[in-house]
Design a protein around this motif. Structure first.
Motif, PDB file in Angstrom:
ATOM      1  N   GLY A  27       5.755   0.686   4.049  1.00  0.00           N
ATOM      2  CA  GLY A  27       4.299   0.754   4.046  1.00  0.00           C
ATOM      3  C   GLY A  27       3.709  -0.635   3.966  1.00  0.00           C
ATOM      4  O   GLY A  27       4.144  -1.445   3.157  1.00  0.00           O
ATOM      5  N   LEU A  28       2.727  -0.916   4.819  1.00  0.00           N
ATOM      6  CA  LEU A  28       2.049  -2.207   4.816  1.00  0.00           C
ATOM      7  C   LEU A  28       0.567  -1.985   4.529  1.00  0.00           C
ATOM      8  O   LEU A  28      -0.127  -1.318   5.304  1.00  0.00           O
ATOM      9  CB  LEU A  28       2.198  -2.908   6.165  1.00  0.00           C
ATOM     10  N   GLU A  29       0.093  -2.513   3.438  1.00  0.00           N
ATOM     11  CA  GLU A  29      -1.331  -2.457   3.111  1.00  0.00           C
ATOM     12  C   GLU A  29      -1.929  -3.806   3.487  1.00  0.00           C
ATOM     13  O   GLU A  29      -1.496  -4.843   2.995  1.00  0.00           O
ATOM     14  CB  GLU A  29      -1.545  -2.168   1.626  1.00  0.00           C
ATOM     15  N   VAL A  30      -2.913  -3.796   4.372  1.00  0.00           N
ATOM     16  CA  VAL A  30      -3.536  -5.012   4.867  1.00  0.00           C
ATOM     17  C   VAL A  30      -4.807  -5.275   4.052  1.00  0.00           C
ATOM     18  O   VAL A  30      -5.676  -4.421   3.955  1.00  0.00           O
ATOM     19  CB  VAL A  30      -3.889  -4.890   6.365  1.00  0.00           C
ATOM     20  N   LYS A  31      -4.869  -6.455   3.464  1.00  0.00           N
ATOM     21  CA  LYS A  31      -6.027  -6.836   2.646  1.00  0.00           C
ATOM     22  C   LYS A  31      -6.485  -8.240   3.024  1.00  0.00           C
ATOM     23  O   LYS A  31      -5.685  -9.088   3.400  1.00  0.00           O
ATOM     24  CB  LYS A  31      -5.674  -6.842   1.153  1.00  0.00           C
ATOM     25  N   MET A  32      -7.766  -8.458   2.872  1.00  0.00           N
ATOM     26  CA  MET A  32      -8.341  -9.793   3.038  1.00  0.00           C
ATOM     27  C   MET A  32      -7.928 -10.649   1.836  1.00  0.00           C
ATOM     28  O   MET A  32      -7.600 -10.105   0.781  1.00  0.00           O
ATOM     29  CB  MET A  32      -9.869  -9.707   3.124  1.00  0.00           C
ATOM     30  N   PRO A  33      -7.970 -11.977   1.995  1.00  0.00           N
ATOM     31  CA  PRO A  33      -7.628 -12.844   0.861  1.00  0.00           C
ATOM     32  C   PRO A  33      -8.458 -12.487  -0.383  1.00  0.00           C
ATOM     33  O   PRO A  33      -9.626 -12.148  -0.287  1.00  0.00           O
ATOM     34  CB  PRO A  33      -7.990 -14.235   1.370  1.00  0.00           C
ATOM     35  N   LYS A  34      -7.806 -12.530  -1.507  1.00  0.00           N
ATOM     36  CA  LYS A  34      -8.392 -12.280  -2.828  1.00  0.00           C
ATOM     37  C   LYS A  34      -8.689 -10.817  -3.125  1.00  0.00           C
ATOM     38  O   LYS A  34      -9.052 -10.486  -4.242  1.00  0.00           O
ATOM     39  CB  LYS A  34      -9.647 -13.127  -3.055  1.00  0.00           C
ATOM     40  N   LYS A  35      -8.546  -9.922  -2.156  1.00  0.00           N
ATOM     41  CA  LYS A  35      -8.760  -8.493  -2.418  1.00  0.00           C
ATOM     42  C   LYS A  35      -7.503  -7.923  -3.074  1.00  0.00           C
ATOM     43  O   LYS A  35      -6.396  -8.384  -2.831  1.00  0.00           O
ATOM     44  CB  LYS A  35      -9.068  -7.728  -1.126  1.00  0.00           C
ATOM     45  N   LYS A  36      -7.690  -6.916  -3.905  1.00  0.00           N
ATOM     46  CA  LYS A  36      -6.581  -6.308  -4.644  1.00  0.00           C
ATOM     47  C   LYS A  36      -6.399  -4.859  -4.239  1.00  0.00           C
ATOM     48  O   LYS A  36      -7.289  -4.245  -3.662  1.00  0.00           O
ATOM     49  CB  LYS A  36      -6.864  -6.380  -6.146  1.00  0.00           C
ATOM     50  N   LEU A  37      -5.238  -4.314  -4.589  1.00  0.00           N
ATOM     51  CA  LEU A  37      -4.981  -2.905  -4.346  1.00  0.00           C
ATOM     52  C   LEU A  37      -5.844  -2.053  -5.273  1.00  0.00           C
ATOM     53  O   LEU A  37      -6.056  -2.402  -6.428  1.00  0.00           O
ATOM     54  CB  LEU A  37      -3.510  -2.581  -4.592  1.00  0.00           C
ATOM     55  N   SER A  38      -6.299  -0.915  -4.747  1.00  0.00           N
ATOM     56  CA  SER A  38      -7.046   0.030  -5.574  1.00  0.00           C
ATOM     57  C   SER A  38      -6.057   0.757  -6.489  1.00  0.00           C
ATOM     58  O   SER A  38      -4.840   0.729  -6.249  1.00  0.00           O
ATOM     59  CB  SER A  38      -7.767   1.042  -4.685  1.00  0.00           C
ATOM     60  N   PRO A  39      -6.531   1.428  -7.511  1.00  0.00           N
ATOM     61  CA  PRO A  39      -5.618   2.211  -8.361  1.00  0.00           C
ATOM     62  C   PRO A  39      -4.807   3.239  -7.564  1.00  0.00           C
ATOM     63  O   PRO A  39      -3.616   3.426  -7.833  1.00  0.00           O
ATOM     64  CB  PRO A  39      -6.557   2.892  -9.358  1.00  0.00           C
ATOM     65  N   ASP A  40      -5.424   3.884  -6.578  1.00  0.00           N
ATOM     66  CA  ASP A  40      -4.688   4.848  -5.745  1.00  0.00           C
ATOM     67  C   ASP A  40      -3.596   4.154  -4.935  1.00  0.00           C
ATOM     68  O   ASP A  40      -2.497   4.695  -4.755  1.00  0.00           O
ATOM     69  CB  ASP A  40      -5.640   5.584  -4.800  1.00  0.00           C
ATOM     70  N   GLN A  41      -3.882   2.962  -4.435  1.00  0.00           N
ATOM     71  CA  GLN A  41      -2.884   2.212  -3.678  1.00  0.00           C
ATOM     72  C   GLN A  41      -1.749   1.737  -4.582  1.00  0.00           C
ATOM     73  O   GLN A  41      -0.589   1.756  -4.176  1.00  0.00           O
ATOM     74  CB  GLN A  41      -3.546   1.025  -2.968  1.00  0.00           C
ATOM     75  N   GLU A  42      -2.072   1.335  -5.795  1.00  0.00           N
ATOM     76  CA  GLU A  42      -1.035   0.937  -6.761  1.00  0.00           C
ATOM     77  C   GLU A  42      -0.109   2.112  -7.062  1.00  0.00           C
ATOM     78  O   GLU A  42       1.110   1.953  -7.129  1.00  0.00           O
ATOM     79  CB  GLU A  42      -1.660   0.422  -8.059  1.00  0.00           C
ATOM     80  N   LEU A  43      -0.686   3.294  -7.243  1.00  0.00           N
ATOM     81  CA  LEU A  43       0.106   4.496  -7.518  1.00  0.00           C
ATOM     82  C   LEU A  43       1.018   4.821  -6.334  1.00  0.00           C
ATOM     83  O   LEU A  43       2.202   5.117  -6.515  1.00  0.00           O
ATOM     84  CB  LEU A  43      -0.811   5.675  -7.829  1.00  0.00           C
ATOM     85  N   PHE A  44       0.484   4.751  -5.118  1.00  0.00           N
ATOM     86  CA  PHE A  44       1.291   5.023  -3.929  1.00  0.00           C
ATOM     87  C   PHE A  44       2.429   4.007  -3.834  1.00  0.00           C
ATOM     88  O   PHE A  44       3.573   4.364  -3.537  1.00  0.00           O
ATOM     89  CB  PHE A  44       0.431   4.984  -2.661  1.00  0.00           C
ATOM     90  N   LYS A  45       2.132   2.749  -4.122  1.00  0.00           N
ATOM     91  CA  LYS A  45       3.154   1.688  -4.109  1.00  0.00           C
ATOM     92  C   LYS A  45       4.279   2.017  -5.082  1.00  0.00           C
ATOM     93  O   LYS A  45       5.465   1.918  -4.741  1.00  0.00           O
ATOM     94  CB  LYS A  45       2.501   0.363  -4.478  1.00  0.00           C
TER      95      LYS A  45
END
Length: 69
Positions: A27-45
């Motif tokens: 899985g690849l989550e694409v984020k802009m610089p300085k943006k962080k994973l959301s709580p839902d994305q952290e859980l999926f990770k």
């Protein structure tokens, strides 16, 4: 054009999903610089890692190349 995920899709699913020729999930989550994973994305990770799948936060094509894709 960007297309939203269907209404009942699980939250936190990465932007790009790669299944290699052995069936391994990446899985690849694409984020802009300085943006962080959301709580839902952290859980999926964490769920991915618990199952032996890969999950990466990428910010540009160089990040993808570092992973070996």
């Amino acid at each position: 054009a960007f297309r939203a995920m269907p209404k009942f899709t699980m939250k936190g699913i990465p932007d790009i999903i790669v299944i290699d020729n052995t069936g391994h999930f990446i899985g690849l989550e694409v984020k802009m610089p300085k943006k962080k994973l959301s709580p839902d994305q952290e859980l999926f990770k964490e769920r991915c890692k618990a199952c032996g799948a890969e999950y990466h936060l990428v910010r540009d094509i160089d990040d993808v190349k570092e992973i070996g894709l």
